[in-house]
Structure formats: C-alpha cells, structure tokens
Design an enzyme around this catalytic site. Structure first.
Site, short mmCIF file in Angstrom:
data_model
loop_
_atom_site.label_atom_id
_atom_site.label_comp_id
_atom_site.label_asym_id
_atom_site.label_seq_id
_atom_site.Cartn_x
_atom_site.Cartn_y
_atom_site.Cartn_z
N HIS A 122 0.87 -1.18 0.00
CA HIS A 122 0.00 0.00 0.00
C HIS A 122 0.92 1.24 0.00
O HIS A 122 2.04 1.17 0.52
CB HIS A 122 -0.82 -0.05 1.29
CG HIS A 122 -1.91 0.95 1.42
ND1 HIS A 122 -1.69 2.25 1.81
CD2 HIS A 122 -3.24 0.85 1.22
CE1 HIS A 122 -2.84 2.90 1.86
NE2 HIS A 122 -3.80 2.07 1.50
N ASP A 199 2.90 -4.72 8.06
CA ASP A 199 1.70 -3.91 7.91
C ASP A 199 0.51 -4.87 8.04
O ASP A 199 0.22 -5.63 7.11
CB ASP A 199 1.73 -3.24 6.53
CG ASP A 199 0.41 -2.56 6.18
OD1 ASP A 199 -0.56 -2.73 6.93
OD2 ASP A 199 0.37 -1.88 5.14
N GLN A 202 -4.66 -5.26 6.95
CA GLN A 202 -5.66 -6.19 6.40
C GLN A 202 -5.60 -7.56 7.07
O GLN A 202 -6.32 -8.47 6.66
CB GLN A 202 -5.45 -6.35 4.88
CG GLN A 202 -5.61 -5.08 4.08
CD GLN A 202 -7.05 -4.55 4.10
OE1 GLN A 202 -8.00 -5.26 4.39
NE2 GLN A 202 -7.21 -3.27 3.77
N LYS A 225 -10.47 -0.64 10.66
CA LYS A 225 -10.62 -1.82 9.79
C LYS A 225 -10.95 -3.07 10.59
O LYS A 225 -11.18 -4.13 10.03
CB LYS A 225 -9.34 -2.05 8.99
CG LYS A 225 -9.09 -0.94 7.95
CD LYS A 225 -7.96 -1.30 7.05
CE LYS A 225 -7.37 -0.10 6.33
NZ LYS A 225 -8.11 0.28 5.13
N CYS A 361 -4.75 2.40 -3.65
CA CYS A 361 -3.52 2.93 -3.05
C CYS A 361 -2.35 1.98 -3.24
O CYS A 361 -1.54 1.78 -2.32
CB CYS A 361 -3.70 3.23 -1.56
SG CYS A 361 -4.90 4.50 -1.23
N1 PMP Z 1 -1.89 -0.84 4.58
C1 PMP Z 1 -2.84 -1.58 3.99
C2 PMP Z 1 -2.50 -2.95 3.49
C3 PMP Z 1 -4.12 -1.05 3.86
O1 PMP Z 1 -5.07 -1.77 3.27
C4 PMP Z 1 -4.40 0.24 4.36
C5 PMP Z 1 -5.78 0.86 4.23
N2 PMP Z 1 -6.37 0.70 2.99
C6 PMP Z 1 -3.38 0.95 4.99
C7 PMP Z 1 -2.14 0.37 5.06
C8 PMP Z 1 -3.58 2.32 5.53
O2 PMP Z 1 -4.45 2.32 6.61
P1 PMP Z 1 -4.97 3.67 7.24
O3 PMP Z 1 -5.48 4.50 6.11
O4 PMP Z 1 -6.04 3.25 8.19
O5 PMP Z 1 -3.81 4.32 7.94
#
Ligand code: PMP
Length: 402
Positions: A122, A199, A202, A225, A361
C-alpha cells in the site's frame, strides 16, 4: 459456527437502504462497520466520563485514564505483546509506519543503507520510506511478485545484503488477498539480522496475531478496519528497539523534564505519544477487539474463507471475469470484460452494492499487473452468501447494459 443473522443485528448500519434497496456492504477492506457496543462505549464515555487523560488529579481524569490504559492492555492481549510498553497508540497504520520510518530511520539508517519493500505494498508502506530517502540516501529494494500474486521468495532472499537494515512488508494484500508467509519471511530476515515491520492493516480483522510467536519487530494496524473507530491505530514495537529510537513528535505527555536548555523524554510507550490521545477512540477500539475476540478467529476465518471461496466460484461463472490475486483472505479483485472498473463500481452502487474501484492505493502493484485498477469486493464477518449472490446478479445486469 457463527450465527450471521444474529451478528448482523449488532451492526445498525447494515439494515439501512441505499437508493431504496438493501445495503450490500462489500467495502470492508477500506473500513468496517461498527457494532453497537463500540458506538455505545464511546457515547457513554463522552456522556459520563470525558476528561483529559494522564494529567488530572480529579476523578473523571483518573477514570478516563483507567479506560485508556485498560484499552492498551486489551490491545496487548490482542497481539500477545510481552508488555504494554510495546503498544503505542497512533492515528492508524499510516501513522504507525511513518513513525517507524522517521524514528527507526533516524536511529539506524544511514546513507547507502537498504530497506526492502514488496511490489504489493500500500502507498502507506512506500511513501514514508521515500520521504526518509529525501533526508537520508537510503536505497529501497523491492521484492517482486509472481503472476499468481504471491511474493517471489527466492527473489526476496537475493535482495538481502550487508547494508540491509529493515524489511517492511504487508501481512495481507489489500488488492490480491494474498496472505504472505510472514513467519517464514521473518525467519529469513532474522537470519540476515534484519528486523521486520509487518503492515497488518488487512490482517488484524481476519486472523489471529501473535507478535511473540511471529517474532516480528514492528507491527501496525488501524482500529477502523477491525470494527473499531476511525482515528486510532496501533504500533507494536519490540521494547529493545523502541528504547533506542528517538521520539517521533514533541509535545505534552512524551517528556520527562523540560527546560529551554535540555529536555528529557518519558518512558515507553509515552515517549511516542505526544499530545492528547484520542482516548475515547481507544475505548472504542478495545471494545471492538473484545467483540471480535469473543466471536473468535477460528469462527471468523472459517466463515470468511468459505464466503471468499463461494464468491470466487460464483463470480467465475460470469463471462469475461478476470481475477487478480489468489484471494487467500477476504478480498476478491476482478475486472469484467472491457467494462471500466469505475463504470462497474458506479453501476453496482446504484443497485445497492458498495464495492471499491481503482488502484486501491497500490499504484506500483497496478503497474506490475498492467492495469489501471480493479473492482474489489472485500468481506467481513457479517457478510452473507446472499450478498455474494446479489453481487453476482448485479454484475450480470451491468454486463447486459454493455
Ligand atoms: N496498509 C494496507 C495494506 C491497507 O489496506 C491500508 C488501508 N487501505 C493501509 C495500510 C492504511 O491504513 P490507514 O489509512 O487506516 O492508515
């Protein structure tokens, strides 16, 4: 077995309609809905307890502090950290990774040092390292993925060098639904004496996390999430590393003594928590983690895996269906024939179905796949087979319009 209809009653929003149709919410990878117990816990705190934490001698402040610190203990238990000193509250995964890039970067990364990322990251696990690169000339190396959408582990092994200082990779891909073999990856990295940041944005909603069993060095996730509120997230870090890292932000709470000549810093985890924390959100997060833990990840995984396989099976009946990634977890990414992902998402929305479209993203991953974007259906513990059926027939209807 979990009773999904009973669980759905805990989530008030799931009974609403959009465009006069029942909501089919399949955008859980972006954010999950909140059970009433989370909303109630936060409302109750604002109604009855609200006061700033840590600083007050008065009753409410002490009660708010107790709730906030109890939430930290709940998070510690959720990830099985050794100590609450290793649990830092942040605003989310993004801030957690930025904290590590900035602070670990300042302590341990020098010109010419290397950080390994992967092609399925991401943006929030890419850009913080590039921002660091603007200050320190680090080298970013990228582990490629296979055509199936898995990390190429042989290629990964070859990326390590004596200058490698950190490997930062996603536990579960938000686009491909790949569950990475993180325990193996960590073993390989540690054999090269390289710490690992996971990270877990997910992963946290879908599978049990045990930071001690994994032996990861850092782990980041977002409250929103995992059925919790927005605005709060977690950074787990090994105490030995956190101790050696400088503060990320300066301000109240993170200090020991302040004078214009010299300031000392607070102990862990407060050294990394400048300013008033979102103490109501931490209460909500704790309630959310308790909620999902009470259902149990064995049941959650069983339900979500069955639902994801069912979705793959049903969707594959649609002519022109192209999947991206193995969908090990609760994510199914696809394109249908020549229909643009945005058109498909917009028309599905009109039929009451919430999916996400675009690059999610993860633009470098899109480049690797040779596409601009996908349609992504992502499931949570409250989704049903009927909702998958609704998605499939809605796609069929859209297809006939083209
Ligand atoms: N890493 C991953 C794999 C994600 O899916 C996301 C959110 N789509 C994020 C990081 C970022 O999370 P946040 O916007 O809650 O900081």
């Amino acid at each position: 077995m979990i009773d999904i209809q009973e669980i759905r009653k805990d989530f008030p929003i799931l009974s609403r309609e959009v465009y006069g149709r029942p909501l089919v919410y399949l955008d859980n990878g972006a954010t999950t809905q909140k059970p009433r117990c989370v909303i109630d816990a936060m409302t109750d705190e604002y109604l009855n307890v609200n006061a700033n934490v840590h600083r007050g001698v008065h009753y409410l402040s002490q009660q708010a502090t107790e709730l906030h610190e109890a939430a930290r203990e709940t998070v510690r238990r959720f990830v099985n950290a050794r100590s609450t000193a290793e649990i830092i509250f942040t605003r989310g995964t993004t801030e957690s990774i930025n904290l590590v890039a900035s602070s670990f970067g300042q302590a341990f990364l020098h010109d010419g040092d290397e950080v390994i990322l992967t092609q399925m990251e991401h943006h929030s696990n890419i850009v913080p390292w590039q921002l660091l690169q603007a200050r320190t000339r680090i080298i970013i190396k990228v582990c490629p993925i296979t055509d199936e959408g898995r990390l190429d582990l042989d290629a990964l092994e070859a990326l390590f060098s004596p200058r490698t200082r950190l490997l930062s990779c996603t536990f579960v891909s938000n686009v491909l639904g790949t569950v990475n073999p993180v325990a193996d990856i960590i073993r390989v990295a540690h054999a090269h004496e390289v710490p690992v940041l996971l990270d877990a944005a997910q992963a946290a909603p879908h599978l049990p996390i045990d930071v001690q069993a994994l032996d990861c060095d850092f782990l980041a996730f977002s409250g929103h999430k995992v059925y919790g509120p927005t605005g709060v997230g977690v950074l787990y870090g090994k105490e030995t590393l956190l101790e050696q890292m400088p503060p990320y932000m300066g301000g109240g709470e993170m200090i020991g003594k302040v004078s214009f000549e010299h300031t000392t810093f607070n102990s862990l985890p407060y050294k990394f928590e400048a300013g008033t924390p979102d103490y109501v959100a931490t209460t909500g997060l704790a309630r959310a983690l308790d909620y999902v833990s009470a259902i149990g990840f064995t049941a959650v995984m069983e339900h979500e895996k069955a639902l994801t396989s069912y979705a793959r099976e049903r969707l594959s009946e649609i002519p022109g269906m192209r999947f991206f990634g193995p969908s090990d977890d609760s994510v199914v990414s696809f394109l249908v024939g020549e229909i643009h992902h945005l058109d498909l998402g917009t028309l599905l929305d009109r039929l009451g179905i919430a999916v996400r479209t675009g690059h999610h993203c993860a633009e470098p991953l899109m480049h690797r796949l040779g596409i601009e974007g996908t349609v992504r259906a992502s499931f949570a513990l409250y989704n049903t087979r009927e909702e998958v059926d609704a998605l499939v027939s809605a796609i069929d209807r859209v297809r006939q319009m083209f």
